[in-house]
Every structure is written in C-alpha cells, then in structure tokens.
Design an enzyme around this catalytic site. Structure first.
Site, PDB file in Angstrom:
ATOM      1  N   HIS A 153     -45.047  52.171 -73.926  1.00  0.00           N
ATOM      2  CA  HIS A 153     -43.703  52.193 -73.328  1.00  0.00           C
ATOM      3  C   HIS A 153     -43.583  51.203 -72.174  1.00  0.00           C
ATOM      4  O   HIS A 153     -42.763  51.398 -71.274  1.00  0.00           O
ATOM      5  CB  HIS A 153     -43.319  53.595 -72.835  1.00  0.00           C
ATOM      6  CG  HIS A 153     -43.644  54.693 -73.790  1.00  0.00           C
ATOM      7  ND1 HIS A 153     -42.760  55.155 -74.737  1.00  0.00           N
ATOM      8  CD2 HIS A 153     -44.803  55.405 -73.965  1.00  0.00           C
ATOM      9  CE1 HIS A 153     -43.332  56.115 -75.445  1.00  0.00           C
ATOM     10  NE2 HIS A 153     -44.583  56.282 -75.009  1.00  0.00           N
ATOM     11  N   SER A 274     -35.759  24.522 -63.042  1.00  0.00           N
ATOM     12  CA  SER A 274     -34.325  24.784 -63.076  1.00  0.00           C
ATOM     13  C   SER A 274     -33.623  23.663 -62.328  1.00  0.00           C
ATOM     14  O   SER A 274     -34.137  23.138 -61.347  1.00  0.00           O
ATOM     15  CB  SER A 274     -34.047  26.128 -62.400  1.00  0.00           C
ATOM     16  OG  SER A 274     -32.739  26.147 -61.868  1.00  0.00           O
ATOM     17  N   LYS A 280     -38.111  27.576 -59.390  1.00  0.00           N
ATOM     18  CA  LYS A 280     -38.310  28.139 -60.728  1.00  0.00           C
ATOM     19  C   LYS A 280     -39.365  27.404 -61.555  1.00  0.00           C
ATOM     20  O   LYS A 280     -39.506  26.195 -61.481  1.00  0.00           O
ATOM     21  CB  LYS A 280     -36.975  28.129 -61.515  1.00  0.00           C
ATOM     22  CG  LYS A 280     -35.942  29.099 -61.009  1.00  0.00           C
ATOM     23  CD  LYS A 280     -36.338  30.550 -61.151  1.00  0.00           C
ATOM     24  CE  LYS A 280     -36.058  31.127 -62.500  1.00  0.00           C
ATOM     25  NZ  LYS A 280     -34.684  31.217 -62.911  1.00  0.00           N
ATOM     26  N   GLU A 287     -39.788  31.510 -74.657  1.00  0.00           N
ATOM     27  CA  GLU A 287     -38.480  32.075 -75.021  1.00  0.00           C
ATOM     28  C   GLU A 287     -37.975  31.489 -76.337  1.00  0.00           C
ATOM     29  O   GLU A 287     -37.358  32.175 -77.148  1.00  0.00           O
ATOM     30  CB  GLU A 287     -37.474  31.805 -73.901  1.00  0.00           C
ATOM     31  CG  GLU A 287     -37.797  32.567 -72.626  1.00  0.00           C
ATOM     32  CD  GLU A 287     -36.954  32.072 -71.462  1.00  0.00           C
ATOM     33  OE1 GLU A 287     -35.925  32.693 -71.174  1.00  0.00           O
ATOM     34  OE2 GLU A 287     -37.321  31.052 -70.844  1.00  0.00           O
TER      35      GLU A 287
END
Ligand code: ARG
Length: 459
Positions: A153, A274, A280, A287
């Site tokens: 979980h 970024s 960043k 992704e």
C-alpha cells in the site's frame, strides 16, 4: 500492375487511402529476401528458366543497393513495397521481372515479409531486455545488503534490500523474454506459397523457400497463412506486458526521485530542468516510459480490433496491421534503452533508504514473530501485543529498538533482553532466509543463478 480490366485510373483519394508504401517501405529488406528465396525456388523447379531466375536475382541485388543508398521511393501509384520493388526490378532488367510474381500473390508475400520483420523485432526486443536484466543484476549485486523499506500500500511494511527489490524486476523481464521466445517459436513458419488464398497449381517447393528464409517449415493451411496475424498480435501482447513492467519500474524512479523519498538521484543524463524553476531536476524519461506504455497498449488494441471482424481470407483492413506494430516496436525499444540507462547511472541514496526503513516500525513483524518463537504466544495475540508496543514507541517518539526493556515489559512481561537481536533492520532482513526471501545471502544466490542463466543463453 493490376489495371488490365480498368478503363480509368483511381481517384487521387483512392490512391492515397490505398497506398501503404509510406509505412511498409520499412519492409524492403524482408521483401527482397522473400523474393530472392522465391525466385531461387522457381528456377530450381523449372517454373522459370535458370537465365531468368539469375537475371531476377541479380536485379534484386541491384535494387537492394539502390534502396540502401537512396531510400525507397514513395510513389502512391505503386501502392506498396511489393509493387515498388517489382517496378524497380523491371526498370533494371526489363521483361524478365514480370516472371517473379509467378506462383505467388501479394497476400502470401506480405504475410511472409511481415513475419520476417516481426521475427527480427522480437530478437531485438529480447536483446534489449537482456541488457536491462544485466544492468539490474549489476546494481542488485552492489546493493545486496542495502536496507530499504519494503512497501505494501506504499506504506512501510518490512525491511528488504535494494538488491532484492531490483531482482524483482529482473524476474519480470525474464518472463517477458520467455513470452517473446514463445511467440517467436510459433511465428517461425513460412506462409510463402499460399499464394492468394488457395495455394497454386505450379509445382512449387514450399519447404525450400521456408528453409531459405530461416523458417522451421511451411505453414499448413493456405487460407490461414494469408489471413493470420497472430504472430503480430503475440508480439504486441508480449510488448505490452514488457511495457507494463517498464512503466512500473519507471514509476518507482519517479517516486524515489521525489524530494520526500529522496531514494535516488538521477544522473544529469537522465534528468531535465524546468524553464521556470531553477532547482528542478525532473524524471521526464521515467514519466515518458510510463506514458509510452499506454501508447503501446493502444497499438495492441488497434491491431486486435482491426482483426476481430474479418472473415477469411485476406481483407484490405489487414494492410493496417503494420503501423501499430512498427510504432509499438519503436516505443518499446526507446523505453528499454531509457530504463537501462537510468538503472545503470542512478545513484541510490542508501542512507535515506535505511533511515526510512528504521523510522517506519518496519520490524514490528519481527517482534511478533519473536513472541511466537520464544514465548510460545499464538500469532494473533502476538500481533496485538506488538501493536501496543508500536503505539508506545509512537507516543514516546522513538523507534521500536529504542524502547527501553521496561517499556516493552510493561506491554508484555514475557519479552526479555534477547528481543533486541531481532529489532534492527539488518537483523530483520538477514532472518528472511526462506527461498526467494530478502536475506542478503539469498539475494546473492538469486543473482548468481540469474547470471548463470544469462551466460548459458550465450552458449
Ligand atoms: N499492401 C498490402 C498489405 O499490406 C499487400 C497485400 C495486397 N493484397 C491485395 N489483395 N490487395 O496488406
């Protein structure tokens, strides 16, 4: 090439919707190989003269050199790779080129080309996955003792080692490669000689063409031969499953690279910045691997839906079989390469992993197991006692192994000093010696066995 019965040519839109050359030009090598096998057989069987067979074969070599040098010309009027190649051949050798298409049809031709292409695609995907497995093995070996929280979980559950976690992915990719090998074995029969759908009256030798093209033999039913695309679907389903595994691994990297986790720093090569937030370091490749899995699944769905309503034998819908397979193959190759690069170059922050493993009461099960083993407490009751010990540690703001013995004995007086031997994360991990468990010695055994398996493949 088929215009004999027509007075007028097709409309421009008809030409465009009909043409597969913009994408099936990718099959040119397979198309030439198939034609070479076919013409050698036609010559040997005396179906065309040996002079013509030789002229055709040499002409095909010349066409191949042209395609290699200048690419395949895209001419909608010639529809597809088969006609483009034959047209180029006739420009080279004249009339004899017209004998190549004896005892075959574009239906068995395309089925053969596409099987040959898919066979190579399977081999390429499998080799890529093997490189990824090798990368996982190396990192797993390096981290056979590195403790991290194991999750259920996504909650800290029990400590495991990073090596064990990485080896879980090794297993997934092993299954993917087994599926690819299985699909390849079923694919490896040759449809050439099924002709349009019914076979041919010419005395062809299907065994000869099959073996020249590296197939195990000819397909057994001519109708099935030209209408079967199972081999492409099987490749896609195997690709989908591999992409699901790649996507799960990518998702781990996305989570692990986040600041709250901080389990991994991606190398510069595998991060992006970024344009607005200078701090960043984004895991874009991971992704995109996650995103591409969705597209690969879309490719599989596309081909399955194309096929599901088709009666025997060939229908033109089947021309649409190629784009999804090409697309899925390209995406899969990119995803495998990206994940391999990320696995190879990631810096694992084992200090962070250990810290989190120690802070999440991850050895609670070990305390319960100790009560069962050393004090004869039934597991259900031990579970309850341990729950109270966790609540006490939480209230005092300490880890389980930092609770003083008096505090533990207030919870249950059967607990004694020896319990501290099992409360550390290292002791917990080392104790999980069951086959397939996370004990570092077991993980090393698993790595050694995996290495042996991969090495045996090369023999
Ligand atoms: N370009 C076609 C395809 O990929 C080749 C087969 C054409 N056959 C036909 N009967 N029109 O499916």
């Amino acid at each position: 090439m088929w215009g004999g019965r027509f007075a007028e040519g097709p409309s421009a839109v008809m030409r465009e919707i009909n043409a597969s050359i913009p994408f099936d030009k990718r099959l040119w090598r397979q198309d030439i190989a198939g034609s070479q096998a076919h013409v050698a057989m036609l010559g040997k069987q005396g179906i065309v003269s040996s002079e013509d067979a030789q002229a055709i074969s040499e002409g095909l070599d010349a066409v191949a050199s042209d395609f290699e040098a200048d690419g395949v010309p895209v001419d909608y009027a010639l529809e597809d790779i088969h006609m483009v190649t034959e047209n180029a051949l006739s420009e080279k050798i004249g009339e004899a080129a017209g004998r190549l298409h004896t005892a075959r049809s574009r239906n068995d031709q395309v089925a053969t080309d596409f099987r040959l292409w898919t066979r190579d695609a399977i081999d390429e995907a499998s080799a890529g996955l093997k490189a990824l497995q090798t990368a996982l093995l190396a990192r797993a070996e390096e981290h056979a003792d590195s403790v991290m929280p194991g999750f259920t979980h996504l909650q800290s559950a029990q400590p495991v080692t990073l090596g064990h976690h990485l080896m879980a992915y090794y297993e997934m990719f092993a299954r993917d490669r087994a599926r690819l090998a299985d699909a390849r074995a079923r694919l490896n029969l040759c449809p050439l000689g099924a002709a349009a759908l019914a076979g041919t009256g010419f005395p062809i030798d299907r065994e000869a063409t099959a073996s020249a093209l590296g197939f195990d033999g000819p397909t057994r039913n001519s109708l099935d031969s030209v209408s079967d695309r199972d081999f492409a679907i099987e490749y896609l389903t195997a690709a989908v499953q591999a992409s699901l595994h790649l996507s799960r691994l990518a998702e781990e990297f996305v989570i692990w690279a986040s600041q709250p986790f901080g389990f991994v720093s991606l190398s510069d090569q595998w991060s992006t910045g970024s344009s607005i937030m200078p701090q960043k370091r984004n895991p874009d490749a991971a992704e995109l691997v996650r995103g591409h899995a969705g597209r690969i699944m879309g490719c599989m769905t596309s081909l399955m839906v194309s096929m599901k309503g088709l009666p025997l034998a060939y229908s033109k819908d089947m021309q649409d079989d190629k784009p999804p397979v090409f697309e899925a193959h390209d995406l899969l190759g990119l995803c495998i390469a990206a994940m391999t690069g990320m696995v190879e170059s990631a810096s694992f922050r084992t200090d962070r992993m250990r810290g989190l493993a120690e802070s999440g009461f991850a050895t609670a099960t070990d305390l319960a197991d100790w009560l069962v083993r050393e004090a004869g407490v039934p597991f259900r009751q031990a579970h309850h006692i341990t729950g109270r010990a966790v609540a006490r540690a939480e209230a005092d703001g300490v880890r389980l192994d930092q609770l003083p013995l008096e505090a533990l004995r207030e919870v249950d007086d059967r607990i004694d000093q020896r319990v501290y031997d099992v409360l550390s994360v290292d002791a917990s991990v080392a104790s999980r010696m069951s086959f397939g468990g996370t004990a570092p010695s077991r993980v090393r055994e698993a790595i050694a066995a995996a290495r042996k398996t991969l090495e045996e493949e090369d023999r």
